[in-house]
Design a protein around this motif. Sequence first.
Motif, PDB file in Angstrom:
ATOM      1  N   GLY A  66     -17.105 -71.285 -19.054  1.00  8.35           N
ATOM      2  CA  GLY A  66     -17.104 -70.356 -17.936  1.00  8.35           C
ATOM      3  C   GLY A  66     -17.165 -70.981 -16.564  1.00  8.35           C
ATOM      4  O   GLY A  66     -17.542 -72.132 -16.383  1.00  8.35           O
ATOM      5  N   ALA A  67     -16.790 -70.159 -15.585  1.00 10.49           N
ATOM      6  CA  ALA A  67     -16.894 -70.477 -14.168  1.00 10.49           C
ATOM      7  C   ALA A  67     -17.097 -69.178 -13.421  1.00 10.49           C
ATOM      8  O   ALA A  67     -16.857 -68.095 -13.954  1.00 10.49           O
ATOM      9  N   GLY A  68     -17.506 -69.285 -12.191  1.00 10.49           N
ATOM     10  CA  GLY A  68     -17.639 -68.111 -11.350  1.00 10.49           C
ATOM     11  C   GLY A  68     -17.671 -68.515  -9.900  1.00 10.49           C
ATOM     12  O   GLY A  68     -18.137 -69.592  -9.561  1.00 10.49           O
ATOM     13  N   CYS A  69     -17.115 -67.656  -9.044  1.00 11.56           N
ATOM     14  CA  CYS A  69     -17.096 -67.878  -7.605  1.00 11.56           C
ATOM     15  C   CYS A  69     -17.597 -66.618  -6.914  1.00 11.56           C
ATOM     16  O   CYS A  69     -17.323 -65.513  -7.377  1.00 11.56           O
ATOM     17  N   ALA A  70     -18.259 -66.793  -5.792  1.00 13.14           N
ATOM     18  CA  ALA A  70     -18.620 -65.647  -4.968  1.00 13.14           C
ATOM     19  C   ALA A  70     -17.330 -65.039  -4.432  1.00 13.14           C
ATOM     20  O   ALA A  70     -16.407 -65.768  -4.072  1.00 13.14           O
ATOM     21  N   ARG A  71     -17.234 -63.739  -4.385  1.00 16.93           N
ATOM     22  CA  ARG A  71     -16.012 -63.074  -3.928  1.00 16.93           C
ATOM     23  C   ARG A  71     -15.626 -63.458  -2.507  1.00 16.93           C
ATOM     24  O   ARG A  71     -14.466 -63.497  -2.162  1.00 16.93           O
ATOM     25  N   HIS A 110     -17.745 -64.184 -18.251  1.00 11.08           N
ATOM     26  CA  HIS A 110     -17.443 -62.833 -17.754  1.00 11.08           C
ATOM     27  C   HIS A 110     -17.581 -62.718 -16.234  1.00 11.08           C
ATOM     28  O   HIS A 110     -17.925 -61.671 -15.726  1.00 11.08           O
ATOM     29  N   ARG A 111     -17.317 -63.813 -15.532  1.00 10.80           N
ATOM     30  CA  ARG A 111     -17.339 -63.828 -14.071  1.00 10.80           C
ATOM     31  C   ARG A 111     -15.932 -64.117 -13.566  1.00 10.80           C
ATOM     32  O   ARG A 111     -15.083 -64.566 -14.300  1.00 10.80           O
ATOM     33  N   GLY A 112     -15.699 -63.879 -12.314  1.00 12.27           N
ATOM     34  CA  GLY A 112     -14.390 -64.140 -11.733  1.00 12.27           C
ATOM     35  C   GLY A 112     -14.331 -65.482 -11.038  1.00 12.27           C
ATOM     36  O   GLY A 112     -15.304 -65.922 -10.443  1.00 12.27           O
ATOM     37  N   GLN A 129     -10.384 -67.438 -13.691  1.00 20.14           N
ATOM     38  CA  GLN A 129     -11.078 -66.747 -14.765  1.00 20.14           C
ATOM     39  C   GLN A 129     -11.120 -65.284 -14.359  1.00 20.14           C
ATOM     40  O   GLN A 129     -11.562 -64.952 -13.260  1.00 20.14           O
ATOM     41  N   ALA A 130     -10.637 -64.407 -15.206  1.00 18.79           N
ATOM     42  CA  ALA A 130     -10.410 -63.011 -14.822  1.00 18.79           C
ATOM     43  C   ALA A 130     -11.447 -62.047 -15.393  1.00 18.79           C
ATOM     44  O   ALA A 130     -11.115 -61.115 -16.100  1.00 18.79           O
ATOM     45  N   TYR A 131     -12.690 -62.267 -15.045  1.00 19.26           N
ATOM     46  CA  TYR A 131     -13.773 -61.364 -15.421  1.00 19.26           C
ATOM     47  C   TYR A 131     -13.780 -61.073 -16.926  1.00 19.26           C
ATOM     48  O   TYR A 131     -13.802 -61.986 -17.729  1.00 19.26           O
ATOM     49  N   GLN A 132     -13.744 -59.794 -17.323  1.00 16.93           N
ATOM     50  CA  GLN A 132     -13.931 -59.446 -18.730  1.00 16.93           C
ATOM     51  C   GLN A 132     -13.164 -58.185 -19.119  1.00 16.93           C
ATOM     52  O   GLN A 132     -12.856 -57.348 -18.281  1.00 16.93           O
ATOM     53  N   ALA A 183      -9.513 -57.510 -14.786  1.00 18.10           N
ATOM     54  CA  ALA A 183      -8.863 -58.211 -13.683  1.00 18.10           C
ATOM     55  C   ALA A 183      -7.728 -59.058 -14.250  1.00 18.10           C
ATOM     56  O   ALA A 183      -7.616 -59.275 -15.454  1.00 18.10           O
ATOM     57  N   LEU A 184      -6.883 -59.524 -13.353  1.00 18.63           N
ATOM     58  CA  LEU A 184      -5.762 -60.362 -13.714  1.00 18.63           C
ATOM     59  C   LEU A 184      -5.857 -61.653 -12.935  1.00 18.63           C
ATOM     60  O   LEU A 184      -6.019 -61.625 -11.715  1.00 18.63           O
ATOM     61  N   GLY A 185      -5.782 -62.795 -13.621  1.00 21.63           N
ATOM     62  CA  GLY A 185      -5.796 -64.077 -12.952  1.00 21.63           C
ATOM     63  C   GLY A 185      -4.363 -64.569 -12.755  1.00 21.63           C
ATOM     64  O   GLY A 185      -3.601 -64.618 -13.718  1.00 21.63           O
ATOM     65  N   ILE A 186      -4.001 -64.870 -11.522  1.00 16.28           N
ATOM     66  CA  ILE A 186      -2.644 -65.298 -11.216  1.00 16.28           C
ATOM     67  C   ILE A 186      -2.649 -66.706 -10.652  1.00 16.28           C
ATOM     68  O   ILE A 186      -3.409 -67.000  -9.731  1.00 16.28           O
ATOM     69  N   ILE A 187      -1.799 -67.550 -11.202  1.00 19.10           N
ATOM     70  CA  ILE A 187      -1.589 -68.892 -10.671  1.00 19.10           C
ATOM     71  C   ILE A 187      -0.145 -68.941 -10.221  1.00 19.10           C
ATOM     72  O   ILE A 187       0.774 -68.762 -11.001  1.00 19.10           O
ATOM     73  N   ASP A 188       0.057 -69.142  -8.928  1.00 14.78           N
ATOM     74  CA  ASP A 188       1.403 -69.113  -8.369  1.00 14.78           C
ATOM     75  C   ASP A 188       1.770 -70.465  -7.782  1.00 14.78           C
ATOM     76  O   ASP A 188       1.089 -71.046  -7.043  1.00 14.78           O
TER      77      ASP A 188
END
Length: 66
Positions: free
Chosen positions: A5-10, A40-42, A54-57, A61-66
């Motif tokens: 897991g990982a998580g960032c403050a919004r 379960h964090r973003g 990481q797209a929550y749970q 959410a949707l995680g996009i890498i562009d």
Amino acid sequence: MGHVGAGCARNDLNSCTGELIDLVNAVTERIDAWVGGHSHRGAAAMVNGMPVVQAYQKGSALGIID
């Protein structure tokens, strides 16, 4: 992709923490992208020049890498 897991403050993507961030910081060769899970964090950040998402749970959410 891993089940770590990982998580960032919004409001502060430089504040990312977690086992996945530790792993990204420890690698010596560039990986195209990192996709995390488990906590379960973003997360959506660049760590050492590599994208980390990481797209929550549960499809919330949707995680996009562009």
